[in-house]
Write a protein that holds these residues in place. Structure first.
Motif, PDB file in Angstrom:
ATOM      1  N   SER A  74      39.056  20.488  45.072  1.00 19.09           N
ATOM      2  CA  SER A  74      39.528  21.201  44.106  1.00 19.09           C
ATOM      3  C   SER A  74      38.852  21.000  42.784  1.00 19.09           C
ATOM      4  CB  SER A  74      40.906  20.573  43.978  1.00 19.09           C
ATOM      5  OG  SER A  74      41.688  21.532  43.003  1.00 19.09           O
ATOM      6  N   VAL A  75      38.462  22.224  42.476  1.00 15.52           N
ATOM      7  CA  VAL A  75      37.720  22.602  41.171  1.00 15.52           C
ATOM      8  C   VAL A  75      38.558  23.118  40.187  1.00 15.52           C
ATOM      9  CG1 VAL A  75      35.730  23.335  39.942  1.00 15.52           C
ATOM     10  CG2 VAL A  75      35.435  22.622  42.228  1.00 15.52           C
ATOM     11  N   THR A  76      39.026  22.484  39.077  1.00  9.70           N
ATOM     12  CA  THR A  76      39.565  22.999  37.906  1.00  9.70           C
ATOM     13  C   THR A  76      38.987  23.335  36.680  1.00  9.70           C
ATOM     14  OG1 THR A  76      40.688  20.980  37.355  1.00  9.70           O
ATOM     15  CG2 THR A  76      41.570  22.032  39.241  1.00  9.70           C
ATOM     16  N   GLU A  77      39.649  24.252  35.897  1.00 13.16           N
ATOM     17  CA  GLU A  77      39.088  24.117  34.515  1.00 13.16           C
ATOM     18  C   GLU A  77      38.875  22.860  33.746  1.00 13.16           C
ATOM     19  OE1 GLU A  77      41.036  27.018  31.964  1.00 13.16           O
ATOM     20  OE2 GLU A  77      40.963  28.941  33.520  1.00 13.16           O
ATOM     21  N   GLU A  78      40.080  21.713  34.170  1.00 11.26           N
ATOM     22  CA  GLU A  78      40.103  20.712  33.556  1.00 11.26           C
ATOM     23  C   GLU A  78      38.981  19.837  33.992  1.00 11.26           C
ATOM     24  OE1 GLU A  78      42.824  22.340  34.788  1.00 11.26           O
ATOM     25  OE2 GLU A  78      43.492  22.965  32.523  1.00 11.26           O
ATOM     26  N   ASN A  79      38.410  19.936  35.322  1.00 11.35           N
ATOM     27  CA  ASN A  79      37.537  18.853  35.754  1.00 11.35           C
ATOM     28  C   ASN A  79      36.261  19.445  35.887  1.00 11.35           C
ATOM     29  OD1 ASN A  79      37.441  20.064  38.122  1.00 11.35           O
ATOM     30  ND2 ASN A  79      38.849  18.706  39.147  1.00 11.35           N
ATOM     31  N   ILE A  80      35.880  20.569  35.847  1.00  9.11           N
ATOM     32  CA  ILE A  80      34.750  21.264  36.293  1.00  9.11           C
ATOM     33  C   ILE A  80      33.552  20.645  35.658  1.00  9.11           C
ATOM     34  CG2 ILE A  80      34.847  23.343  34.708  1.00  9.11           C
ATOM     35  CD1 ILE A  80      33.572  24.741  37.113  1.00  9.11           C
ATOM     36  N   GLN A  81      33.579  20.447  34.349  1.00  4.93           N
ATOM     37  CA  GLN A  81      32.251  19.982  33.272  1.00  4.93           C
ATOM     38  C   GLN A  81      32.102  18.510  33.808  1.00  4.93           C
ATOM     39  OE1 GLN A  81      32.393  20.924  29.319  1.00  4.93           O
ATOM     40  NE2 GLN A  81      30.949  19.061  28.796  1.00  4.93           N
ATOM     41  N   LEU A  83      32.871  17.134  36.669  1.00  6.21           N
ATOM     42  CA  LEU A  83      32.499  17.070  38.043  1.00  6.21           C
ATOM     43  C   LEU A  83      31.101  17.683  38.417  1.00  6.21           C
ATOM     44  CD1 LEU A  83      33.646  16.724  40.998  1.00  6.21           C
ATOM     45  CD2 LEU A  83      34.545  18.889  40.870  1.00  6.21           C
ATOM     46  N   LEU A  84      30.747  18.502  37.747  1.00  2.43           N
ATOM     47  CA  LEU A  84      29.375  19.326  37.706  1.00  2.43           C
ATOM     48  C   LEU A  84      28.365  18.432  37.309  1.00  2.43           C
ATOM     49  CD1 LEU A  84      27.926  21.700  38.861  1.00  2.43           C
ATOM     50  CD2 LEU A  84      28.130  22.694  36.546  1.00  2.43           C
ATOM     51  N   ILE A  85      28.688  17.351  36.221  1.00  2.44           N
ATOM     52  CA  ILE A  85      27.698  16.477  35.739  1.00  2.44           C
ATOM     53  C   ILE A  85      27.495  15.459  36.768  1.00  2.44           C
ATOM     54  CG2 ILE A  85      27.309  14.632  34.084  1.00  2.44           C
ATOM     55  CD1 ILE A  85      28.628  16.666  31.932  1.00  2.44           C
ATOM     56  N   ALA A  86      28.575  14.952  37.197  1.00  5.38           N
ATOM     57  CA  ALA A  86      28.667  13.801  38.214  1.00  5.38           C
ATOM     58  C   ALA A  86      27.906  14.203  39.408  1.00  5.38           C
ATOM     59  CB  ALA A  86      30.089  13.322  38.374  1.00  5.38           C
ATOM     60  N   THR A  87      28.523  15.323  39.804  1.00  9.64           N
ATOM     61  CA  THR A  87      27.735  15.716  41.352  1.00  9.64           C
ATOM     62  C   THR A  87      26.429  16.014  41.303  1.00  9.64           C
ATOM     63  OG1 THR A  87      28.686  17.865  41.044  1.00  9.64           O
ATOM     64  CG2 THR A  87      29.813  16.432  42.344  1.00  9.64           C
ATOM     65  N   LEU A 103      32.491  28.797  38.260  1.00 10.49           N
ATOM     66  CA  LEU A 103      32.289  29.341  37.016  1.00 10.49           C
ATOM     67  C   LEU A 103      31.918  30.807  36.921  1.00 10.49           C
ATOM     68  CD1 LEU A 103      29.374  26.717  35.801  1.00 10.49           C
ATOM     69  CD2 LEU A 103      31.782  27.098  34.842  1.00 10.49           C
ATOM     70  N   LEU A 104      31.581  31.361  37.981  1.00 13.29           N
ATOM     71  CA  LEU A 104      31.368  32.654  38.369  1.00 13.29           C
ATOM     72  C   LEU A 104      32.326  33.544  38.541  1.00 13.29           C
ATOM     73  CD1 LEU A 104      28.159  32.455  40.735  1.00 13.29           C
ATOM     74  CD2 LEU A 104      27.816  33.470  38.503  1.00 13.29           C
ATOM     75  N   VAL A 115      29.318  28.554  28.970  1.00 15.08           N
ATOM     76  CA  VAL A 115      28.602  28.442  30.196  1.00 15.08           C
ATOM     77  C   VAL A 115      26.999  28.511  30.097  1.00 15.08           C
ATOM     78  CG1 VAL A 115      28.497  29.477  32.697  1.00 15.08           C
ATOM     79  CG2 VAL A 115      30.491  29.014  31.582  1.00 15.08           C
ATOM     80  N   ARG A 116      26.740  29.412  29.317  1.00 15.21           N
ATOM     81  CA  ARG A 116      25.324  29.814  28.987  1.00 15.21           C
ATOM     82  C   ARG A 116      24.426  28.675  28.454  1.00 15.21           C
ATOM     83  NH1 ARG A 116      23.332  32.212  24.104  1.00 15.21           N
ATOM     84  NH2 ARG A 116      21.345  33.361  24.551  1.00 15.21           N
ATOM     85  N   ARG A 117      25.116  27.759  27.625  1.00 21.76           N
ATOM     86  CA  ARG A 117      24.541  26.379  27.015  1.00 21.76           C
ATOM     87  C   ARG A 117      24.518  25.433  28.036  1.00 21.76           C
ATOM     88  NH1 ARG A 117      28.359  25.605  21.956  1.00 21.76           N
ATOM     89  NH2 ARG A 117      27.051  26.438  20.200  1.00 21.76           N
TER      90      ARG A 117
END
Length: 508
Positions: A74-81, A83-87, A103-104, A115-117
């Motif tokens: 489950s990807v959410t606005e709260e965990n995405i950053q 989660l993406l760093i960890a994975t 993100l898309l 997102v661009r950054r």
């Protein structure tokens, strides 16, 4: 010692520790989840059963372990950053892909700068974020992320040819909003940011309005910039056709977010396959003809979902039902399913994901529609009246034509709110059988015929000023051509004139 988040299971042969939590897991399942764990366990083969993973929180490790066993995340606005760093660190590629898809799907003017950054986000997400930033800039300016840009980031954005703004004063207004967020630290940057605006492309009235703005008149550097712009505009107005631009940034046109695509027609008593595209902001036509394509005229052209469809028409021998589509991204022509009926002088339009072909020679009542994803045409209810050489348009305007005796340049406009027609200023050239496109709220007319001469001239009507203005001529004179607008496509740059090759206007 790390506390276990689940009871010890003797069949689970290793414990992964993240933060202060241990996860009792199967070695083989975690290896299947990521090559990181496979390499970790192989590197420490033997009796070792406890492994500490640095820089990953217990919450993120819980998501990864759950994914390893369930195959879902489950990807959410709260965990995405996080989660993406960890994975990305642990090479859990399936979750990385899920994060990038999220993100898309959730990209907006409010979050595209972030997102661009975010360099860990995939190239597709970063590219789409950049495209959205440049093409919906006025919405992005209203976001909180915009105010948090660094000076260098903002300068690079305002400096870019890709930036899409209808009016260059928008660039100045954006700079002022950014400055007012932290005026003590940012006010000194106003001249540098003002110089990024292509103000010589603005109207004289807009520039004079800026010259009365106290924010600018109290800054001598800004006053000098505006004086220089007015001088450049005088030089531009004195230039003889074709319109010429300075290499100076203030007079360099930005790249368009829309082009005109024109194809086919009659030229010098023969049917052609000539294809030209018009770069609105550089006022230049480019020839992109594929000489392997068959010629056609009196056909319909419409843009839909990355493809330009050329429908029906006359090929020099007979009316046809064939359909060709041009892939804008790959720059190639492809075959599409033919219509059920031959149609030239056909009217075409897009509506709700379908392409419609209506009527045709000789005053056909029949109509059909095309479903792109199935590559199939289906007949629909026929019209009440047979029509050929009719028009389907959103602009609700009619231009010029032939009244049976004379070629016309008169123009009438219809107001659907009052149900009335009224005259507007005539075109500069009499013409019939020409192409029309509405682009950037201007009505362009191109090509056509008057008396016995094919026409290459182009002009446009601006509803704001109620005037017609000459535009750059087409490379080939012709009538019976068909054209359409192509907008907001990420590959449009390949159909534009290189800004570095635009001719210069000598300083005086």
């Amino acid at each position: 010692m790390a506390r276990l988040r689940r009871a010890v299971d003797p069949l689970r042969d290793v414990v992964i520790c993240a933060g202060d939590v241990g996860f009792n897991v199967h070695r083989i399942i975690m290896c299947n989840c990521s090559p990181y764990f496979e390499a970790l366990f192989c590197r420490h083969a033997g009796d070792r059963t406890h492994f500490t993973i640095p820089d990953v929180s217990a919450d993120m490790m819980q998501v990864i372990v759950d994914f390893a066993y369930s195959g879902s995340v489950s990807v959410t606005e709260e965990n995405i950053q996080d989660l993406l760093i960890a994975t990305d660190y642990l090479i859990v590629t399936d979750i990385v892909e899920a994060c990038n898809n999220f993100l898309l799907e959730h990209l907006t003017p409010e979050n595209c700068i972030g997102v661009r950054r975010f360099t860990i986000s995939g190239p597709q997400a970063q590219h789409k974020a950049h495209f959205l930033l440049m093409n919906r800039f006025e919405e992005v300016v209203s976001s909180q992320e915009f105010l948090e840009l660094s000076l260098q980031e903002l300068s690079d954005i305002l400096d870019s040819d890709d930036l899409n703004v209808d009016e260059e004063k928008t660039v100045y207004e954006a700079a002022v909003r950014w400055i007012n967020h932290e005026p003590e630290q940012r006010t000194s940057h106003l001249p540098a940011l003002l110089s990024k605006a292509r103000l010589a492309m603005s109207s004289t009235d807009d520039i004079k309005t800026l010259m009365s703005d106290p924010y600018l008149t109290n800054n001598s550097q800004c006053v000098q910039i505006l004086d220089d712009v007015l001088r450049l505009k005088r030089q531009l107005s004195d230039a003889t056709p074709p319109r010429r631009f300075l290499s100076d940034l203030a007079a360099r046109p930005r790249l368009p977010n829309a082009i005109i695509f024109a194809t086919g027609g009659w030229s010098t008593d023969d049917v052609t396959n000539i294809t030209e595209v018009y770069d609105v902001r550089a006022d230049r036509w480019l020839d992109i003809t594929d000489h392997q394509e068959k010629p056609r005229c009196h056909h319909g052209t419409v843009y839909h979902d990355g493809f330009i469809y050329c429908i029906g028409g006359y090929d020099g021998r007979e009316c046809c039902n064939s359909v060709r589509k041009f892939d804008v991204e790959r720059h190639v022509w492809l075959e599409a399913a033919p219509m059920n009926q031959d149609r030239c002088f056909v009217s075409v339009a897009c509506l709700d994901g379908y392409i419609y072909a209506l009527g045709g020679l000789y005053c056909l009542r029949t109509a059909e529609r095309y479903r792109p994803e199935k590559n199939k045409w289906s007949l629909i209810e026929p019209m009440h009246v047979g029509r050929h050489d009719g028009g389907c348009a959103v602009f609700n305007k009619k231009v010029g034509g032939y009244d049976g005796n004379n070629y016309l340049k008169s123009v009438e406009a219809y107001d659907p709110q009052t149900d009335e027609w009224h005259e507007i200023p005539p075109m500069s050239t009499t013409r019939s059988n020409f192409g029309t496109v509405v682009i950037n709220n201007k009505l362009f007319v191109m090509g056509g015929i008057n008396d016995s001469d094919d026409i290459s001239s182009v002009e446009y009507y601006d509803v704001k000023t109620n005037t017609w203005t000459a535009a750059g001529q087409m490379r080939t004179a012709g009538n019976g051509l068909s054209c359409c607008e192509v907008s907001n496509h990420p590959s449009l740059k390949q159909y534009t004139t290189s800004r570095d090759t635009l001719p210069q206007l000598e300083e005086v």
